[in-house]
Design a protein around this motif. Sequence first.
Motif, PDB file in Angstrom:
ATOM      1  N   TYR A  26       0.834  -1.207   0.000  1.00  0.00           N
ATOM      2  CA  TYR A  26       0.000   0.000   0.000  1.00  0.00           C
ATOM      3  C   TYR A  26       0.870   1.260   0.000  1.00  0.00           C
ATOM      4  O   TYR A  26       0.865   2.039   0.958  1.00  0.00           O
ATOM      5  CB  TYR A  26      -0.929  -0.003   1.209  1.00  0.00           C
ATOM      6  N   ARG A  35      -2.318   6.611   5.167  1.00  0.00           N
ATOM      7  CA  ARG A  35      -2.380   5.285   5.794  1.00  0.00           C
ATOM      8  C   ARG A  35      -1.092   4.992   6.547  1.00  0.00           C
ATOM      9  O   ARG A  35      -1.125   4.585   7.717  1.00  0.00           O
ATOM     10  CB  ARG A  35      -2.612   4.210   4.727  1.00  0.00           C
ATOM     11  N   HIS A  75      -7.109  10.498  -1.663  1.00  0.00           N
ATOM     12  CA  HIS A  75      -6.098   9.648  -1.024  1.00  0.00           C
ATOM     13  C   HIS A  75      -6.460   9.367   0.433  1.00  0.00           C
ATOM     14  O   HIS A  75      -6.182   8.266   0.940  1.00  0.00           O
ATOM     15  CB  HIS A  75      -4.729  10.311  -1.114  1.00  0.00           C
ATOM     16  N   GLU A  77      -9.517   9.055   1.591  1.00  0.00           N
ATOM     17  CA  GLU A  77     -10.560   8.027   1.534  1.00  0.00           C
ATOM     18  C   GLU A  77      -9.948   6.662   1.225  1.00  0.00           C
ATOM     19  O   GLU A  77     -10.340   5.646   1.818  1.00  0.00           O
ATOM     20  CB  GLU A  77     -11.593   8.404   0.475  1.00  0.00           C
ATOM     21  N   ARG A  78      -9.006   6.638   0.293  1.00  0.00           N
ATOM     22  CA  ARG A  78      -8.356   5.367  -0.041  1.00  0.00           C
ATOM     23  C   ARG A  78      -7.614   4.809   1.168  1.00  0.00           C
ATOM     24  O   ARG A  78      -7.671   3.605   1.440  1.00  0.00           O
ATOM     25  CB  ARG A  78      -7.392   5.555  -1.202  1.00  0.00           C
ATOM     26  N   ALA A  80      -8.180   5.226   4.358  1.00  0.00           N
ATOM     27  CA  ALA A  80      -9.111   4.667   5.338  1.00  0.00           C
ATOM     28  C   ALA A  80      -9.652   3.326   4.853  1.00  0.00           C
ATOM     29  O   ALA A  80      -9.799   2.373   5.638  1.00  0.00           O
ATOM     30  CB  ALA A  80     -10.250   5.640   5.592  1.00  0.00           C
ATOM     31  N   GLY A  81      -9.914   3.211   3.556  1.00  0.00           N
ATOM     32  CA  GLY A  81     -10.422   1.966   2.995  1.00  0.00           C
ATOM     33  C   GLY A  81      -9.393   0.851   2.987  1.00  0.00           C
ATOM     34  O   GLY A  81      -9.760  -0.327   2.909  1.00  0.00           O
ATOM     35  N   GLN A  82      -8.108   1.214   3.070  1.00  0.00           N
ATOM     36  CA  GLN A  82      -7.042   0.211   3.054  1.00  0.00           C
ATOM     37  C   GLN A  82      -6.493  -0.074   4.452  1.00  0.00           C
ATOM     38  O   GLN A  82      -5.421  -0.653   4.592  1.00  0.00           O
ATOM     39  CB  GLN A  82      -5.923   0.666   2.123  1.00  0.00           C
ATOM     40  N   GLY A  83      -7.243   0.326   5.476  1.00  0.00           N
ATOM     41  CA  GLY A  83      -6.874  -0.059   6.834  1.00  0.00           C
ATOM     42  C   GLY A  83      -6.247   1.020   7.680  1.00  0.00           C
ATOM     43  O   GLY A  83      -5.826   0.750   8.814  1.00  0.00           O
ATOM     44  N   PRO A  86      -9.127   6.156  10.540  1.00  0.00           N
ATOM     45  CA  PRO A  86      -9.818   7.359  10.079  1.00  0.00           C
ATOM     46  C   PRO A  86      -9.676   8.551  11.028  1.00  0.00           C
ATOM     47  O   PRO A  86      -9.580   9.693  10.575  1.00  0.00           O
ATOM     48  CB  PRO A  86     -11.278   6.917   9.972  1.00  0.00           C
ATOM     49  N   ASN A 141      -1.665   0.082  -5.515  1.00  0.00           N
ATOM     50  CA  ASN A 141      -2.025   1.471  -5.781  1.00  0.00           C
ATOM     51  C   ASN A 141      -1.396   1.927  -7.095  1.00  0.00           C
ATOM     52  O   ASN A 141      -0.174   2.029  -7.194  1.00  0.00           O
ATOM     53  CB  ASN A 141      -1.559   2.375  -4.636  1.00  0.00           C
TER      54      ASN A 141
END
Length: 441
Positions: A26, A35, A75, A77-78, A80-83, A86, A141
């Motif tokens: 990631y 992230r 980025h 949002e991505r 948070a979606g990848q762990g 938030p 990514n």
Amino acid sequence: MKDDIARLAAETEGRLVARRRDLHRYPETAWTEFRTASLVAGALAAAGYEVRLGGEAVRRESMLGVPPAGELEAHMERAAGQGGDPSLIGRMAGGLTGVVGELKCGEGPVVALRFDMDANDMDEARDDAHRPHREGFGSVNPGAMHACGHDGHVAIGLGVAEVLAAIRDRLKGTVRLIFQPGEEGVRGAGPMVDAGALDGVDYLLGGHIGFQARKTGQLVCGTDKFLATTKFDVHFTGVPAHAGAAPEQGRNALLTAACAALNLHAIPRHGQGGSRITVGILNAGQGRNIIPPNALLKAESRGETTEINDYVYSCARDVVAGAARMYGVDYSITEAGRSVSGGSDPGLAARVRRIAEGMPFFRPSWIVDSVDLRGSEDFAVMLAEVRRQGGAGTYVMIGSDLASGHHSFHFDFDERSLVPGVELFVRCVLDCMALPTRVRG
């Protein structure tokens, strides 16, 4: 304690490899390391460190080369979606992705270590000859890849944090761990320095996996001749016109940019040291039958000293202005990154050598006192700040067999270098804490 450190470092191996591979999967480029930074901040807090992030770690006004707001939000949002966390990601809005962790252990020197976090703007190889792809931890990514080993740097940094927290009752002083965004493009160090990340630091350590230490078991103890650099973008704005019926009514931005590109490379070299100028990107025009009204030129200057780089950059600005006047177009110059020249403290590098010679991993004949970087790294900005305060710093290179060169889409390093990297930095922290305080009092 010597045996304890080796044991504690060895016990981190599984976590180091897992973290490195997770980060490799990631990757996040400059100012979008949401992230990565949230995972770092969470791990530091869990280990008992006081954590600063967001505006406490990065000065917004000093940031260069920041992506547009919409891109940053995507980025986030991505991430948070990848762990990513938030709640921590929200505190980094606007690209404020630096993290500082501090462990205060009574009176004594302040010892800082810097670890860069960002990935490169490139796609990773997707063939079975490439181990990350073959073993399932290649980048997911698009347009981002850890092709310089910063994933390993972050893993080492968190391993160091873990071991130091385990022996905190034996420490005398303060440990400050700096996780820096935006090293690629030399963007991240300055805003962290301006936010106070180096305030009061007596001793500073940083480093790199591989680079000029390309054998597992090798070590470079100090690095010199960091090239000063300025990265800059030039936007030329002309006037469109019909290329056949009325070319005299146009103002050609493409020719302006081409003229500037040629003459930038004609800037005289400097007699007091090495200098560089490079135009890396030139985009222009809208159609074959339209006088081009727009052009974008991306370039960089470099110098063996900050003064030489300033000379090249000043000449570059004059060349751009002259080309714009010649063709009657408007222009603007935006700085996208900068760093200064510098080098390591020989005395601190010598202490690194002594420590490494006591570690079986590093082959004595492969331990090198110093090399010239022959490139730019904004760790030099941090070195300069610590030196200005009266402190000392060094930049090491931890040897590793490489699958391919840095910034290659087949880049990969030998993960056996991770544990020794942790052990070396932990021992260096303890060694520095036995030295006199240099900055305060």
